[in-house]
Design a protein around this motif. Sequence first.
Motif, PDB file in Angstrom:
ATOM      1  N   ALA A 193       0.834  -1.206   0.000  1.00  0.00           N
ATOM      2  CA  ALA A 193       0.000   0.000   0.000  1.00  0.00           C
ATOM      3  C   ALA A 193       0.872   1.262   0.000  1.00  0.00           C
ATOM      4  O   ALA A 193       0.542   2.252  -0.662  1.00  0.00           O
ATOM      5  CB  ALA A 193      -0.931  -0.003   1.214  1.00  0.00           C
ATOM      6  N   MET A 194       1.973   1.224   0.725  1.00  0.00           N
ATOM      7  CA  MET A 194       2.888   2.359   0.744  1.00  0.00           C
ATOM      8  C   MET A 194       3.526   2.569  -0.626  1.00  0.00           C
ATOM      9  O   MET A 194       3.645   3.695  -1.113  1.00  0.00           O
ATOM     10  CB  MET A 194       3.966   2.152   1.814  1.00  0.00           C
ATOM     11  CG  MET A 194       3.418   2.149   3.233  1.00  0.00           C
ATOM     12  SD  MET A 194       4.668   1.715   4.484  1.00  0.00           S
ATOM     13  CE  MET A 194       5.622   3.245   4.551  1.00  0.00           C
ATOM     14  N   ARG A 195       3.938   1.468  -1.253  1.00  0.00           N
ATOM     15  CA  ARG A 195       4.547   1.575  -2.590  1.00  0.00           C
ATOM     16  C   ARG A 195       3.542   2.116  -3.606  1.00  0.00           C
ATOM     17  O   ARG A 195       3.875   2.948  -4.453  1.00  0.00           O
ATOM     18  CB  ARG A 195       5.060   0.207  -3.034  1.00  0.00           C
ATOM     19  CG  ARG A 195       6.213  -0.345  -2.188  1.00  0.00           C
ATOM     20  CD  ARG A 195       6.771  -1.634  -2.779  1.00  0.00           C
ATOM     21  NE  ARG A 195       7.777  -2.223  -1.906  1.00  0.00           N
ATOM     22  CZ  ARG A 195       7.539  -3.201  -1.035  1.00  0.00           C
ATOM     23  NH1 ARG A 195       6.312  -3.717  -0.959  1.00  0.00           N
ATOM     24  NH2 ARG A 195       8.506  -3.683  -0.276  1.00  0.00           N
ATOM     25  N   ARG A 225       1.444   6.701  -6.949  1.00  0.00           N
ATOM     26  CA  ARG A 225       0.432   7.717  -7.254  1.00  0.00           C
ATOM     27  C   ARG A 225       0.975   9.120  -6.971  1.00  0.00           C
ATOM     28  O   ARG A 225       0.676  10.075  -7.702  1.00  0.00           O
ATOM     29  CB  ARG A 225      -0.839   7.469  -6.429  1.00  0.00           C
ATOM     30  CG  ARG A 225      -1.587   6.192  -6.827  1.00  0.00           C
ATOM     31  CD  ARG A 225      -2.967   6.138  -6.182  1.00  0.00           C
ATOM     32  NE  ARG A 225      -2.900   6.059  -4.731  1.00  0.00           N
ATOM     33  CZ  ARG A 225      -2.791   4.930  -4.049  1.00  0.00           C
ATOM     34  NH1 ARG A 225      -2.722   3.767  -4.687  1.00  0.00           N
ATOM     35  NH2 ARG A 225      -2.767   4.945  -2.731  1.00  0.00           N
ATOM     36  N   PHE A 226       1.774   9.222  -5.938  1.00  0.00           N
ATOM     37  CA  PHE A 226       2.396  10.497  -5.569  1.00  0.00           C
ATOM     38  C   PHE A 226       3.316  10.977  -6.693  1.00  0.00           C
ATOM     39  O   PHE A 226       3.252  12.132  -7.128  1.00  0.00           O
ATOM     40  CB  PHE A 226       3.180  10.298  -4.269  1.00  0.00           C
ATOM     41  CG  PHE A 226       3.915  11.497  -3.775  1.00  0.00           C
ATOM     42  CD1 PHE A 226       3.233  12.601  -3.276  1.00  0.00           C
ATOM     43  CD2 PHE A 226       5.302  11.531  -3.768  1.00  0.00           C
ATOM     44  CE1 PHE A 226       3.922  13.709  -2.795  1.00  0.00           C
ATOM     45  CE2 PHE A 226       5.990  12.629  -3.296  1.00  0.00           C
ATOM     46  CZ  PHE A 226       5.300  13.726  -2.805  1.00  0.00           C
ATOM     47  N   ALA A 227       4.152  10.077  -7.192  1.00  0.00           N
ATOM     48  CA  ALA A 227       5.082  10.435  -8.271  1.00  0.00           C
ATOM     49  C   ALA A 227       4.311  10.811  -9.538  1.00  0.00           C
ATOM     50  O   ALA A 227       4.666  11.775 -10.228  1.00  0.00           O
ATOM     51  CB  ALA A 227       6.024   9.261  -8.555  1.00  0.00           C
ATOM     52  N   VAL A 229      -0.996  15.744  -2.771  1.00  0.00           N
ATOM     53  CA  VAL A 229      -1.296  15.851  -1.339  1.00  0.00           C
ATOM     54  C   VAL A 229      -2.056  14.621  -0.858  1.00  0.00           C
ATOM     55  O   VAL A 229      -1.746  14.046   0.190  1.00  0.00           O
ATOM     56  CB  VAL A 229      -2.100  17.135  -1.048  1.00  0.00           C
ATOM     57  CG1 VAL A 229      -2.619  17.128   0.393  1.00  0.00           C
ATOM     58  CG2 VAL A 229      -1.240  18.368  -1.272  1.00  0.00           C
ATOM     59  N   THR A 230      -3.048  14.200  -1.640  1.00  0.00           N
ATOM     60  CA  THR A 230      -3.841  13.021  -1.266  1.00  0.00           C
ATOM     61  C   THR A 230      -2.964  11.773  -1.191  1.00  0.00           C
ATOM     62  O   THR A 230      -3.048  10.990  -0.232  1.00  0.00           O
ATOM     63  CB  THR A 230      -4.967  12.800  -2.286  1.00  0.00           C
ATOM     64  OG1 THR A 230      -5.842  13.934  -2.268  1.00  0.00           O
ATOM     65  CG2 THR A 230      -5.761  11.539  -1.953  1.00  0.00           C
ATOM     66  N   ALA A 231      -2.108  11.565  -2.195  1.00  0.00           N
ATOM     67  CA  ALA A 231      -1.242  10.386  -2.213  1.00  0.00           C
ATOM     68  C   ALA A 231      -0.232  10.419  -1.077  1.00  0.00           C
ATOM     69  O   ALA A 231       0.082   9.385  -0.476  1.00  0.00           O
ATOM     70  CB  ALA A 231      -0.529  10.284  -3.556  1.00  0.00           C
ATOM     71  N   ASP A 232       0.288  11.593  -0.762  1.00  0.00           N
ATOM     72  CA  ASP A 232       1.230  11.720   0.343  1.00  0.00           C
ATOM     73  C   ASP A 232       0.553  11.365   1.661  1.00  0.00           C
ATOM     74  O   ASP A 232       1.124  10.662   2.503  1.00  0.00           O
ATOM     75  CB  ASP A 232       1.783  13.144   0.388  1.00  0.00           C
ATOM     76  CG  ASP A 232       2.992  13.279   1.295  1.00  0.00           C
ATOM     77  OD1 ASP A 232       3.911  12.443   1.203  1.00  0.00           O
ATOM     78  OD2 ASP A 232       3.030  14.227   2.105  1.00  0.00           O
ATOM     79  N   SER A 277      11.734   9.765  -3.759  1.00  0.00           N
ATOM     80  CA  SER A 277      12.851   8.916  -3.359  1.00  0.00           C
ATOM     81  C   SER A 277      12.894   8.754  -1.842  1.00  0.00           C
ATOM     82  O   SER A 277      13.281   7.694  -1.331  1.00  0.00           O
ATOM     83  CB  SER A 277      14.172   9.486  -3.877  1.00  0.00           C
ATOM     84  OG  SER A 277      14.391  10.799  -3.389  1.00  0.00           O
ATOM     85  N   ALA A 278      12.494   9.789  -1.110  1.00  0.00           N
ATOM     86  CA  ALA A 278      12.464   9.691   0.349  1.00  0.00           C
ATOM     87  C   ALA A 278      11.438   8.652   0.785  1.00  0.00           C
ATOM     88  O   ALA A 278      11.691   7.844   1.694  1.00  0.00           O
ATOM     89  CB  ALA A 278      12.138  11.049   0.964  1.00  0.00           C
ATOM     90  N   HIS A 279      10.286   8.641   0.143  1.00  0.00           N
ATOM     91  CA  HIS A 279       9.270   7.637   0.441  1.00  0.00           C
ATOM     92  C   HIS A 279       9.797   6.229   0.141  1.00  0.00           C
ATOM     93  O   HIS A 279       9.578   5.297   0.932  1.00  0.00           O
ATOM     94  CB  HIS A 279       8.021   7.887  -0.406  1.00  0.00           C
ATOM     95  CG  HIS A 279       7.203   9.061   0.038  1.00  0.00           C
ATOM     96  ND1 HIS A 279       6.126   9.514  -0.694  1.00  0.00           N
ATOM     97  CD2 HIS A 279       7.300   9.870   1.115  1.00  0.00           C
ATOM     98  CE1 HIS A 279       5.590  10.544  -0.078  1.00  0.00           C
ATOM     99  NE2 HIS A 279       6.283  10.786   1.021  1.00  0.00           N
ATOM    100  N   ALA A 280      10.445   6.088  -0.995  1.00  0.00           N
ATOM    101  CA  ALA A 280      10.969   4.777  -1.371  1.00  0.00           C
ATOM    102  C   ALA A 280      11.972   4.274  -0.334  1.00  0.00           C
ATOM    103  O   ALA A 280      12.006   3.076  -0.003  1.00  0.00           O
ATOM    104  CB  ALA A 280      11.622   4.846  -2.751  1.00  0.00           C
ATOM    105  N   ARG A 281      12.791   5.179   0.173  1.00  0.00           N
ATOM    106  CA  ARG A 281      13.770   4.817   1.199  1.00  0.00           C
ATOM    107  C   ARG A 281      13.074   4.391   2.492  1.00  0.00           C
ATOM    108  O   ARG A 281      13.498   3.419   3.137  1.00  0.00           O
ATOM    109  CB  ARG A 281      14.698   6.007   1.472  1.00  0.00           C
ATOM    110  CG  ARG A 281      15.737   5.787   2.564  1.00  0.00           C
ATOM    111  CD  ARG A 281      16.666   4.652   2.238  1.00  0.00           C
ATOM    112  NE  ARG A 281      17.713   4.496   3.237  1.00  0.00           N
ATOM    113  CZ  ARG A 281      18.453   3.406   3.378  1.00  0.00           C
ATOM    114  NH1 ARG A 281      18.251   2.350   2.587  1.00  0.00           N
ATOM    115  NH2 ARG A 281      19.381   3.344   4.297  1.00  0.00           N
TER     116      ARG A 281
END
Length: 218
Positions: free
Chosen positions: A111-113, A118-120, A132-135, A180-184
């Motif tokens: 779900a995070m990925r 969607r954020f990207a 904003v919604t995806a974040d 990239s921060a989210h991916a990390r």
Amino acid sequence: MSLAPVARPASLRDHAYAALRDAIVSGRLEPGARLRDSELEEWLGVSRTPIREAIARLEVAGLVRTRRAKATEVAPLDEREALSAQRIAAALHELAVREAVPQLTASDLDAMRAANARFAEALGASDVEGAVTADDEFHRVAVDASANPLLGTLLEQVTPLLRRLERARFSSLAGRDSVSAHARIVELCTAGDVDAAASATRENWLTLERLLTHPDPA
């Protein structure tokens, strides 16, 4: 004030609060806009009581203010208050991840990925609302997995104020750094590294202050 009608859910109080909050955060209700009960009743389709309850909550959150003669208006955008809210949000999300990592399932990580994808995509399309919604969806996974009932309540007090200012980050190229921060963060959560994942989450939430201090020249 001219806003499109909204559907009414079961809880009129929560409905009025959410509709007003979202309109203020998105900028559809601009700083200084007068909030007149009669106009809000017509727009929201509810009585004055849930509207006044919603406004009281919004005032506590710093989104509206009542001036002399009881005139209520959307509060001005205050960078200092927003940055203070950001530091609180950073600490709360750090705590959420610290408590969530040992409990995250494969479904949670997926779900995070998906939220980050969607954020990207939203950033690439300059879709501020979508970003904003995806974040929010990305970070909500850890908040929900933490099973700490107070975190959601406390975050609701500070996040809307922060989001008003954070929109500027998503409209700039610098906002793409969060992908990239989210991916990390997902990588560290997957590895079960509680301390590193919590630290990375805190840093992710503190990026706005850095961007305001050193704005993107583009």
